[in-house]
Write an enzyme that holds these catalytic residues in place. Sequence first.
Site, PDB file in Angstrom:
ATOM      1  N   SER A 111      -4.649  -0.475  -3.724  1.00 13.84           N
ATOM      2  CA  SER A 111      -3.497  -1.150  -3.113  1.00 13.84           C
ATOM      3  C   SER A 111      -2.558  -1.559  -4.239  1.00 13.84           C
ATOM      4  O   SER A 111      -2.953  -1.612  -5.413  1.00 13.84           O
ATOM      5  CB  SER A 111      -3.930  -2.397  -2.338  1.00 13.84           C
ATOM      6  OG  SER A 111      -4.260  -3.448  -3.245  1.00 13.84           O
TER       7      SER A 111
ATOM      8  N   LYS B  92      -3.287  -5.974 -10.836  1.00 14.83           N
ATOM      9  CA  LYS B  92      -4.334  -6.509 -11.720  1.00 14.83           C
ATOM     10  C   LYS B  92      -4.638  -5.524 -12.851  1.00 14.83           C
ATOM     11  O   LYS B  92      -5.022  -5.925 -13.955  1.00 14.83           O
ATOM     12  CB  LYS B  92      -5.604  -6.788 -10.919  1.00 14.83           C
ATOM     13  CG  LYS B  92      -5.422  -7.806  -9.797  1.00 14.83           C
ATOM     14  CD  LYS B  92      -5.603  -9.210 -10.308  1.00 14.83           C
ATOM     15  CE  LYS B  92      -5.687 -10.217  -9.182  1.00 14.83           C
ATOM     16  NZ  LYS B  92      -5.883 -11.582  -9.661  1.00 14.83           N
TER      17      LYS B  92
ATOM     18  N   VAL C 227     -15.121 -12.804  -2.460  1.00 14.89           N
ATOM     19  CA  VAL C 227     -15.746 -14.131  -2.418  1.00 14.89           C
ATOM     20  C   VAL C 227     -15.942 -14.566  -0.965  1.00 14.89           C
ATOM     21  O   VAL C 227     -15.086 -14.320  -0.119  1.00 14.89           O
ATOM     22  CB  VAL C 227     -14.860 -15.171  -3.134  1.00 14.89           C
ATOM     23  CG1 VAL C 227     -15.538 -16.541  -3.174  1.00 14.89           C
ATOM     24  CG2 VAL C 227     -14.543 -14.703  -4.553  1.00 14.89           C
TER      25      VAL C 227
END
Length: 398
Positions: free
Chosen positions: A179, A185, A211
């Site tokens: 994505s 990142k 998470v």
Amino acid sequence: MRVLILGGDGYLGWPTAMYLSCRGHVVGVLDNFAKRRWEMELNVEPLIPIHTLHDRVKAWREVKGEQIELFVGDLRNYGVVEGVLEKFQPDAIVHYGEQPSAPYSMIDHNRAVFTQVNNVTGTLNVLWAMRKISPECQLVKLGTMGEYGTPNIDIEEGFIEIEHKGRRDVLPFPCQPGSFYHLSKVHDSHNMRLACKIWNLATTDLHQGVVYGIETDETRLDERLETSFHYDEVFGTALNRFCVQAVAGIPLSVYGSGGQRRGFLNIRDTLRCIELAVVNPAKPGEYRVFNQFTETFSITQLAELVVRQAAKLGISATVELLENPRVELEEHYYNPAHTKLLDLGLEPHLLSDELINSVLERIKTYQSRIKRDIVLPHIKWDARAQEMDELKLMWAGA
Ligand code: USQ
């Protein structure tokens, strides 16, 4: 240590601030409240009502007697970043301050560009300000396991030894993100690596998995200290969403065949991983990567675990295989290494029946707040612009 947490108002940032604050660290938090604005833009909200960051800092002082220093500002503003570093003089910066959602980045052109500009600019500003103001300070930055994608070989922790035409080298592990968010990142990782090489900075890139969890020891102390638990399609992640869906009587939304495997970890382990990275810093000039998850599951396995636990509470949950809104492999090899944090002392809280049970019980308390219309997925990875009409909201630009 003096630890500055960027994105200190978020799902992970706020619990991390409290966790470190009551373990002997002097903690500062910086946030621009962008996540709260994106929530308003999309008309979604956390399941549990969240107090303002100012009120949470005040409540923490009342409950624990500990001071957390609060800074309000935007990481895209270089002057803000320099100013906060000058004032707080951190030994470590924990960087969560980014747009965190893959679906958000795939809504339309504006959000894709926004996500990459916001995330990459913020991290670049932090690196440049560290170089100028506090070159001895270490950066602990939240990356993602999604940087690697799902290659048909074992995933290493950041680097792979390669033999090519008779020569050998240790090189960054290939990235195949799925994505524009995950790709932001990857850009950050490259910028951090370069900054370490040319300026001798010390950075840790935490390639975190998905998470789950609704509470930590500190959020439980007072209702004003709760963290923001999302279940909507944009900010909610798989297991958290499945638990809310079970309680709401909505079939669990498994995308595609459900054979997608990912690394998962309990929110409590995120906090411990951050602490381990902070107290065992990278060396000057070192860019290191830890794969931050404790176990892997397929999405179908997760859904089945939730169905089984829900049944024990008298809730008859069902699973629905939805047409996958994402472009991703649904059956694939997945074997990522994750030993470095264990070597530093991480003792995982593995996913247990008790944990799912406690999340379900907690959600039941807030059942009346569940907005059913924000649960099912509308954002498609390969949608053409005209298919996205219902999501063409006014773009505020920040
Ligand atoms: N999925 C479903 N049903 C749902 C939601 C998700 O089947 O209702 C599937 C997705 O298709 C995907 C997997 O579950 O295959 C994980 O999706 P997710 O929404 O739980 O997590 P993801 O979008 O990958 O992003 C989350 C965090 C992000 C972090 C990432 C780690 O939002 O910040 O970087 O997890 S990782 O997934 O390892 O890249």
